[in-house]
Design a protein around this motif. Structure first.
Motif, PDB file in Angstrom:
ATOM      1  N   ASN A 138      47.389  54.317  43.497  1.00  0.00           N
ATOM      2  CA  ASN A 138      45.888  53.428  42.268  1.00  0.00           C
ATOM      3  C   ASN A 138      45.887  53.030  41.438  1.00  0.00           C
ATOM      4  N   THR A 139      47.140  53.234  40.747  1.00  0.00           N
ATOM      5  CA  THR A 139      47.339  52.829  39.080  1.00  0.00           C
ATOM      6  C   THR A 139      48.275  51.677  39.386  1.00  0.00           C
ATOM      7  N   ALA A 140      48.470  51.148  40.533  1.00  0.00           N
ATOM      8  CA  ALA A 140      50.223  50.663  40.544  1.00  0.00           C
ATOM      9  C   ALA A 140      49.118  48.924  41.450  1.00  0.00           C
ATOM     10  N   VAL A 141      47.747  49.471  42.199  1.00  0.00           N
ATOM     11  CA  VAL A 141      47.366  48.353  42.985  1.00  0.00           C
ATOM     12  C   VAL A 141      46.402  47.634  41.529  1.00  0.00           C
ATOM     13  N   ARG A 142      45.447  48.786  40.658  1.00  0.00           N
ATOM     14  CA  ARG A 142      44.815  48.026  39.633  1.00  0.00           C
ATOM     15  C   ARG A 142      45.457  46.936  39.126  1.00  0.00           C
ATOM     16  N   VAL A 143      46.676  47.124  38.519  1.00  0.00           N
ATOM     17  CA  VAL A 143      47.996  46.568  37.451  1.00  0.00           C
ATOM     18  C   VAL A 143      48.313  45.350  38.351  1.00  0.00           C
ATOM     19  N   ARG A 144      48.557  45.627  39.160  1.00  0.00           N
ATOM     20  CA  ARG A 144      48.832  43.622  40.344  1.00  0.00           C
ATOM     21  C   ARG A 144      48.064  43.080  39.985  1.00  0.00           C
ATOM     22  N   VAL A 145      46.433  43.436  40.780  1.00  0.00           N
ATOM     23  CA  VAL A 145      45.911  43.316  41.404  1.00  0.00           C
ATOM     24  C   VAL A 145      45.377  42.151  39.382  1.00  0.00           C
ATOM     25  N   MET A 146      45.430  43.229  38.774  1.00  0.00           N
ATOM     26  CA  MET A 146      44.666  42.598  37.714  1.00  0.00           C
ATOM     27  C   MET A 146      45.682  41.304  37.342  1.00  0.00           C
ATOM     28  N   ASP A 147      47.140  41.815  37.196  1.00  0.00           N
ATOM     29  CA  ASP A 147      48.019  40.340  37.498  1.00  0.00           C
ATOM     30  C   ASP A 147      47.845  39.020  38.132  1.00  0.00           C
ATOM     31  N   ARG A 148      47.779  39.675  39.456  1.00  0.00           N
ATOM     32  CA  ARG A 148      47.679  38.166  40.207  1.00  0.00           C
ATOM     33  C   ARG A 148      46.749  37.670  40.593  1.00  0.00           C
ATOM     34  N   LEU A 149      45.434  37.703  40.053  1.00  0.00           N
ATOM     35  CA  LEU A 149      44.354  37.192  40.379  1.00  0.00           C
ATOM     36  C   LEU A 149      44.230  35.582  38.825  1.00  0.00           C
ATOM     37  N   PRO A 150      43.827  35.557  39.722  1.00  0.00           N
ATOM     38  CA  PRO A 150      44.104  33.951  38.302  1.00  0.00           C
ATOM     39  C   PRO A 150      43.392  33.877  37.225  1.00  0.00           C
ATOM     40  N   GLY A 151      44.204  33.560  35.604  1.00  0.00           N
ATOM     41  CA  GLY A 151      43.361  33.910  35.062  1.00  0.00           C
ATOM     42  C   GLY A 151      42.084  33.352  34.228  1.00  0.00           C
ATOM     43  N   PHE A 152      41.797  32.343  35.400  1.00  0.00           N
ATOM     44  CA  PHE A 152      39.899  31.472  35.842  1.00  0.00           C
ATOM     45  C   PHE A 152      39.338  32.047  35.543  1.00  0.00           C
ATOM     46  N   LEU A 153      39.212  33.751  36.550  1.00  0.00           N
ATOM     47  CA  LEU A 153      38.241  34.413  36.647  1.00  0.00           C
ATOM     48  C   LEU A 153      38.186  35.045  35.930  1.00  0.00           C
ATOM     49  N   PRO A 154      36.881  35.757  35.541  1.00  0.00           N
ATOM     50  CA  PRO A 154      36.236  36.086  34.140  1.00  0.00           C
ATOM     51  C   PRO A 154      37.134  37.697  33.915  1.00  0.00           C
ATOM     52  N   LEU A 155      37.347  38.483  32.671  1.00  0.00           N
ATOM     53  CA  LEU A 155      38.098  39.854  33.101  1.00  0.00           C
ATOM     54  C   LEU A 155      37.178  40.046  33.445  1.00  0.00           C
ATOM     55  N   SER A 156      35.400  40.985  33.474  1.00  0.00           N
ATOM     56  CA  SER A 156      34.435  41.854  33.720  1.00  0.00           C
ATOM     57  C   SER A 156      35.207  41.598  35.815  1.00  0.00           C
ATOM     58  N   LEU A 157      34.550  40.385  35.857  1.00  0.00           N
ATOM     59  CA  LEU A 157      35.437  39.299  38.042  1.00  0.00           C
ATOM     60  C   LEU A 157      36.640  40.581  38.181  1.00  0.00           C
ATOM     61  N   ARG A 158      37.785  40.475  37.316  1.00  0.00           N
ATOM     62  CA  ARG A 158      38.567  41.445  37.267  1.00  0.00           C
ATOM     63  C   ARG A 158      38.931  42.051  38.220  1.00  0.00           C
ATOM     64  N   ARG A 159      38.422  42.709  36.918  1.00  0.00           N
ATOM     65  CA  ARG A 159      37.818  44.554  36.207  1.00  0.00           C
ATOM     66  C   ARG A 159      37.370  44.971  37.916  1.00  0.00           C
ATOM     67  N   ILE A 160      36.242  44.111  38.235  1.00  0.00           N
ATOM     68  CA  ILE A 160      35.350  45.177  39.272  1.00  0.00           C
ATOM     69  C   ILE A 160      36.239  44.853  40.959  1.00  0.00           C
TER      70      ILE A 160
END
Length: 199
Positions: free
Chosen positions: A89-111
């Protein structure tokens, strides 16, 4: 009986007792290779019966210390599964947060990362259970822990094997030597008593 004899008998007895036990302890391991002495072949117990010793150690570990069922029960334990799911779970959260484009808002990346992590948290337990069951069947058929241990013990040089055994049992082996000296001393005292009684 002169007093020097009364002193020497227990002292010599102690020395002989200690020396014979010291030699007996050394003969557990040495000589490594068979040596012929006066028509007899002498070889240390461990080198001579190394294969049998390795086989017995492997069998004891597999059947009594770490049977396959116990290993599988550990792999199926709730705590291990929870730890595994939490780590993934933790690894997926970290990887997804790192891989999603930076222009997406942080709140959307978290969701998105939370949604994926939640999906994995729901889907992973039955997958892990199925993997462990398949692994367990393969383990029961293909894996023989006793053979692995036997091969490992046989791969040690005799010097390594001696060091391992003496590091585990050094105190007990030393006690055997001291006990030999003590018994020799007591036998010497007994001899002094017998000589004194029958003089």
């Amino acid at each position: 009986m002169h007093w020097t004899q009364a002193v020497l008998l227990p002292v010599v007895g102690a020395l002989i007792g200690w020396l014979t036990n010291w030699l007996a302890v050394r003969l557990i391991f040495r000589p490594y290779k068979p040596v012929r002495v006066l028509g007899y072949t002498i070889q240390g117990v461990v080198p001579k019966r190394r294969g049998e010793l390795a086989r017995v150690i492997g069998k004891v570990i597999e059947e009594q210390l770490l049977p396959k069922e116990r290993l599988l029960n550990y792999l199926r334990s709730e705590q291990l599964n929870e730890d595994l799911i939490s780590s993934v779970n933790t690894a997926v959260r970290v990887r997804v947060m790192d891989r999603l484009p930076g222009f997406l808002p942080l709140s959307l990346r978290r969701i998105i990362s939370d949604a994926l992590a939640e999906q994995i948290r729901r889907e992973l337990p039955p997958l892990v259970e199925g993997l462990i069951d398949r692994f367990g069947e393969k383990l029961k058929v293909d894996f023989c822990l006793s053979e692995v241990v036997e091969d490992q013990v046989n791969s040690f040089s005799l010097e390594q094997l001696e060091k391992i055994i003496t590091s585990v049992a050094s105190r007990e082996l030393k006690h055997i030597e001291i006990l030999g000296g003590f018994l020799g001393f007591m036998i010497g005292l007994l001899q002094v008593g017998i000589f004194w009684f029958y003089r």
